[in-house]
Every structure is written in structure tokens, then in C-alpha cells.
Scaffold this active site. Sequence first.
Site, PDB file in Angstrom:
ATOM      1  N   GLY A   1      19.049   4.394   2.070  1.00  0.00           N
ATOM      2  CA  GLY A   1      19.148   5.763   2.594  1.00  0.00           C
ATOM      3  C   GLY A   1      18.915   6.833   1.537  1.00  0.00           C
ATOM      4  O   GLY A   1      19.026   8.022   1.818  1.00  0.00           O
ATOM      5  N   ARG A   2      18.584   6.404   0.300  1.00  0.00           N
ATOM      6  CA  ARG A   2      18.379   7.402  -0.769  1.00  0.00           C
ATOM      7  C   ARG A   2      17.157   8.258  -0.460  1.00  0.00           C
ATOM      8  O   ARG A   2      16.138   7.738   0.013  1.00  0.00           O
ATOM      9  CB  ARG A   2      18.110   6.697  -2.104  1.00  0.00           C
ATOM     10  CG  ARG A   2      19.311   5.992  -2.689  1.00  0.00           C
ATOM     11  CD  ARG A   2      18.989   5.372  -4.030  1.00  0.00           C
ATOM     12  NE  ARG A   2      18.142   4.192  -3.921  1.00  0.00           N
ATOM     13  CZ  ARG A   2      17.742   3.448  -4.951  1.00  0.00           C
ATOM     14  NH1 ARG A   2      18.089   3.785  -6.179  1.00  0.00           N
ATOM     15  NH2 ARG A   2      16.996   2.375  -4.777  1.00  0.00           N
TER      16      ARG A   2
ATOM     17  N   GLY B   1       6.010   0.975  -3.693  1.00  0.00           N
ATOM     18  CA  GLY B   1       6.712   0.480  -2.505  1.00  0.00           C
ATOM     19  C   GLY B   1       6.756   1.513  -1.400  1.00  0.00           C
ATOM     20  O   GLY B   1       6.299   2.655  -1.575  1.00  0.00           O
ATOM     21  N   ASP B   2       7.243   1.080  -0.234  1.00  0.00           N
ATOM     22  CA  ASP B   2       7.414   1.969   0.925  1.00  0.00           C
ATOM     23  C   ASP B   2       6.108   2.567   1.408  1.00  0.00           C
ATOM     24  O   ASP B   2       6.055   3.712   1.859  1.00  0.00           O
ATOM     25  CB  ASP B   2       8.420   3.094   0.610  1.00  0.00           C
ATOM     26  CG  ASP B   2       9.726   2.558   0.073  1.00  0.00           C
ATOM     27  OD1 ASP B   2      10.209   1.576   0.656  1.00  0.00           O
ATOM     28  OD2 ASP B   2      10.240   3.094  -0.913  1.00  0.00           O
ATOM     29  N   GLU B   3       5.016   1.809   1.335  1.00  0.00           N
ATOM     30  CA  GLU B   3       3.709   2.332   1.748  1.00  0.00           C
ATOM     31  C   GLU B   3       3.471   2.160   3.248  1.00  0.00           C
ATOM     32  O   GLU B   3       2.359   2.401   3.731  1.00  0.00           O
ATOM     33  CB  GLU B   3       2.573   1.615   0.989  1.00  0.00           C
ATOM     34  CG  GLU B   3       2.578   1.797  -0.519  1.00  0.00           C
ATOM     35  CD  GLU B   3       3.383   0.731  -1.237  1.00  0.00           C
ATOM     36  OE1 GLU B   3       4.071  -0.055  -0.551  1.00  0.00           O
ATOM     37  OE2 GLU B   3       3.340   0.683  -2.475  1.00  0.00           O
ATOM     38  N   ALA B   4       4.474   1.730   3.983  1.00  0.00           N
ATOM     39  CA  ALA B   4       4.356   1.465   5.424  1.00  0.00           C
ATOM     40  C   ALA B   4       3.562   0.185   5.680  1.00  0.00           C
ATOM     41  O   ALA B   4       2.800   0.087   6.643  1.00  0.00           O
ATOM     42  CB  ALA B   4       3.748   2.655   6.173  1.00  0.00           C
ATOM     43  N   LYS B   5       3.797  -0.804   4.823  1.00  0.00           N
ATOM     44  CA  LYS B   5       3.147  -2.114   4.986  1.00  0.00           C
ATOM     45  C   LYS B   5       3.536  -2.770   6.301  1.00  0.00           C
ATOM     46  O   LYS B   5       2.738  -3.464   6.922  1.00  0.00           O
ATOM     47  CB  LYS B   5       3.571  -3.064   3.848  1.00  0.00           C
ATOM     48  CG  LYS B   5       3.128  -2.628   2.481  1.00  0.00           C
ATOM     49  CD  LYS B   5       3.650  -3.565   1.406  1.00  0.00           C
ATOM     50  CE  LYS B   5       5.122  -3.437   1.127  1.00  0.00           C
ATOM     51  NZ  LYS B   5       5.563  -2.200   0.488  1.00  0.00           N
ATOM     52  N   GLY B   6       4.802  -2.532   6.716  1.00  0.00           N
ATOM     53  CA  GLY B   6       5.325  -3.195   7.913  1.00  0.00           C
ATOM     54  C   GLY B   6       4.455  -2.954   9.128  1.00  0.00           C
ATOM     55  O   GLY B   6       4.223  -3.854   9.931  1.00  0.00           O
TER      56      GLY B   6
ATOM     57  N   GLN C   1       7.832  -4.472  -1.672  1.00  0.00           N
ATOM     58  CA  GLN C   1       7.738  -3.513  -2.780  1.00  0.00           C
ATOM     59  C   GLN C   1       6.261  -3.138  -3.018  1.00  0.00           C
ATOM     60  O   GLN C   1       5.482  -3.173  -2.084  1.00  0.00           O
ATOM     61  CB  GLN C   1       8.402  -4.067  -4.051  1.00  0.00           C
ATOM     62  CG  GLN C   1       9.924  -4.117  -3.968  1.00  0.00           C
ATOM     63  CD  GLN C   1      10.463  -5.435  -3.471  1.00  0.00           C
ATOM     64  OE1 GLN C   1       9.938  -6.489  -3.782  1.00  0.00           O
ATOM     65  NE2 GLN C   1      11.513  -5.388  -2.686  1.00  0.00           N
TER      66      GLN C   1
ATOM     67  N   GLY D   1      12.496  -2.894   2.498  1.00  0.00           N
ATOM     68  CA  GLY D   1      12.772  -2.342   3.819  1.00  0.00           C
ATOM     69  C   GLY D   1      11.475  -2.093   4.554  1.00  0.00           C
ATOM     70  O   GLY D   1      10.584  -1.446   4.024  1.00  0.00           O
ATOM     71  N   HIS D   2      11.343  -2.670   5.718  1.00  0.00           N
ATOM     72  CA  HIS D   2      10.155  -2.456   6.536  1.00  0.00           C
ATOM     73  C   HIS D   2      10.580  -1.872   7.870  1.00  0.00           C
ATOM     74  O   HIS D   2      11.436  -2.433   8.545  1.00  0.00           O
ATOM     75  CB  HIS D   2       9.430  -3.782   6.816  1.00  0.00           C
ATOM     76  CG  HIS D   2       8.695  -4.320   5.644  1.00  0.00           C
ATOM     77  ND1 HIS D   2       8.191  -5.593   5.597  1.00  0.00           N
ATOM     78  CD2 HIS D   2       8.361  -3.746   4.483  1.00  0.00           C
ATOM     79  CE1 HIS D   2       7.584  -5.777   4.446  1.00  0.00           C
ATOM     80  NE2 HIS D   2       7.679  -4.661   3.752  1.00  0.00           N
TER      81      HIS D   2
END
Length: 427
Positions: free
Chosen positions: A305-306, A12-17, A227, A40-41
Site C-alpha cells: 500500500g506504499r 516493477g509494477d509495470e502491469a505485467k499481470g 518485479q 503484486g499483480h
Amino acid sequence: MSATSVIGLQWGDEAKGKIVDLLTEQHDIVVRYLGGNNAGHTVIFGGETYKLSLLPAGILHDSVVSVIATGVVINPKAFLEELGRIVERRGNVPPERMLISDRAHVIFPYHMAEEAAFEKARGGDAIGTTMRGIGTCYRDKAGRTHAIRMGDLINPDRLRRRLEEIVPQKNRAIAALDDDFVPFEVDVIYEEYSNYADQLRPYVTDTTSFLHKAVAAGKKLLFEGAQGCLLDIDHGSFPYVTSSNSSGCGIHSGSGVSERVISKMIGIVKAYTTRVGGGPFPTELDDEIGQHIRDVGNEYGTVTGRPRRCGWFDAVATGYGARLSGVDCIAVMLVDVLDGLDEIKICEAYDFNGVRTTDFPSHVEDLAQMKPIYRTVPGWKTDITGIRKRADLPENALKYVETVAELVGYPVEIISVGPDREQTILE
Ligand code: IMP
């Protein structure tokens, strides 16, 4: 064959957005098909930063229809708050531009309470969830007896009947797990959720049939993954995963549209690896290089925010994610975050008890034993954020991206060198 999909190939968080946003203008409909407000995007649009969680990135484009399909679990309060923030900044979103599946399941306060109790009970072995009630809502979906779908939510009689049946049972179950638990009251939940239902009713529809008609009419669909593959409930690093099929496997089940309509599946990877929550992470850097990546890449969760755990690129894990999803190509994101490093490592295989393997293990107990075998490449020590053409990249940066492509096994079509849309190398 007119659909595109964007899938994260890591945790996840691969900057898909950013990629979804770039592709949105070439499409008519953007479909979110799994997860919920755990995702989160961050999208930079028109020079402004938007943090999206439940809403598809299509919401920022006036000419596009956004669909929250059947596989998503919806927290109505979170949806309305997020939509409210968008309306405040960008103006009204008419219901014909934002459709929610009547088959999607609804998250209630007892899902969050149950999740907190389950996570607490696991102590140091907690999954490290986002505490949004995602897993417990999917649990009720799979269990069926305690599930409430959007179609039920917007029907007052059905909602009341379902809550009268479910809430007392939930109260007994959660009280057994948590001594401090304060029971929920049917009337209070009914009142709160009836209010949400009144606001949501115009958006709720049969999105599956809408999408089938759109495909038949030749509309261009963009499937927006959430994700990443390694968080997939069936194929990921179980149990440290999310509760839905977050690899490409989930597109069909989550949207009701066959993946056979997809002509291009783009796998999104970060130039290094991050993960949030628990579970083994073979290439994790618990040192100053990990902290450097966290600081430069601003690796802190969009939703919670983690601080994200950071490590070197893992081609074993990412290649597995790419094959699972059946991607055509990959986009390598956040390459600029590595600008300052003298040398960079890429995990090309694992050493498992003295045996070299490029298979991603089925069990986290084995994943925890994997020792990364690294290929070390020199850094480029140059600011690449202003570069717009592949040919202008420093030789070592290009070599790095080519090594990623070689080890993952798919061509790199997009290189991202910064958060802005312009900071994207397509040729
Ligand atoms: P859940 O999805 O809240 O149940 O959390 C399960 C695991 O998935 C935890 O490790 C979360 O940190 C992780 N997770 C869920 N959503 C995302 C996301 O959008 N990006 C990265 N990790 C996520």
C-alpha cells in the site's frame, strides 16, 4: 519453441499481470519462477479485480496449470491464504492445476524478524524492502546451512531436525541485532508449519521434471516475470534491488527450463516510471506532476500500500533492462494515465559530470549523479481509454509511443489504455 515470457523492464509494477492474463488462454502452463509474496499483480478478470501476489495469474483460468517453480521463495501461510481467497471466489483448485516445486525455499517467521532487524540497522539507508522475509530467505538459500526447502517442509522428520538445528542459531543472531527480540520456539514453529505442510503436500512435486516433460510434449508455456529488470540482484540498481534475478536472466535458473524454448519474450514497460523503496531514481518527479501521475495511475503498492515514487519515462534504464532480458518487443502500459498532461518528457540520455551517456551505471552512487537529458513531446489532452486501434490514437499519443520504441530500441506490439482486457491495442 513454444514458450512466451513476460518481463518487467523497469523497477516493477509495470502491469505485467494484465498481459500475462491476456496471454494465458493461448498457453497450457503458466510458470512463476522468482520472488515470493513481495510481488503484486492486479488482474481484472470477468469484470472482477483480483490481487495476486504469490500465485501465477494462470490460477484464474480453469484450463491452465499453474506452476510455482524452484526459484520462488514460499511463505506457506501467504500461499494458503491467497489460494483460499481464490477458492472462495472461483471454486476449488485441484492439485493437478497448481504445482509447487519441491526445491523451492520456504520462508519462516525468523526471516521476517531478521529482515526487520537488518533494515532497522541501516536507518535512513534502508533498502525499503516489502518486509516479507524474501531477502533473508534467499540469503539462507545461498548460505545453504540454514535453508529449508519445500521437500523438507513436507517431511515431518526432516522439518523437525532442520528447525532444531536452525532456530537456536537464528535466536542468537537476531538477539544480537535487536534488543527487543523475543526468541522463537522450535515447537511452536514446528506445529504451525506442520499444519501448513499437511495442506500443501498435495501440491508439492518436482516441477522441473514436470516442465521438461511438458516441453517435450509440445505444451505451451508462459513464464510470468515478477518485479522488474532494474530490481535484478546482479544487474539492477544494487543494493536497492530484490534478492533474485528479476530480469530475463532468471527464467532459466528459476524454472530449470532453458530460455532456448522461448520463442517470444515480451518486455513490459509503463508509459512513465515508478519505483517503491529506496535508491536513486533519476527521472523522479517530486512535484504536482508526480502527484498527478500517482493519483491518476493509482500508484500505490499492491502488497504494502506504499505510495509509489513516480517520474518520467527513462529510456536509458528501460533500454538497459530490455537488452539484459533480450526482449523481442515491448508492451507500453498505462498510456492513458498521461492523457491530461500538456507536455511529456522522456529521458533519452544521462549527463554524467558533463558527459552524455546512454549506459546504465553499475553503482547507485553514480546513478544518483546522473542528470536526465529529456526529449519533450506535446501531450494529447484527450481521453484515449476507449480507443482500440493504433490508427485511432491521437497523433501525439502515437508519436509518444513511437518515441518510446525508438529510444528503448525495440518495437511496440501492445499498447494498454486502461485496466480492462478490452482496453488493449494490438493492431
Ligand atoms: P524485497 O523484494 O522485499 O526484498 O524488496 C527489495 C526491493 O524490491 C524494495 O525496493 C521493494 O520495494 C522492491 N520490490 C519487491 N517486489 C516488488 C514488486 O513486485 N514491485 C515493485 N517493487 C518491488
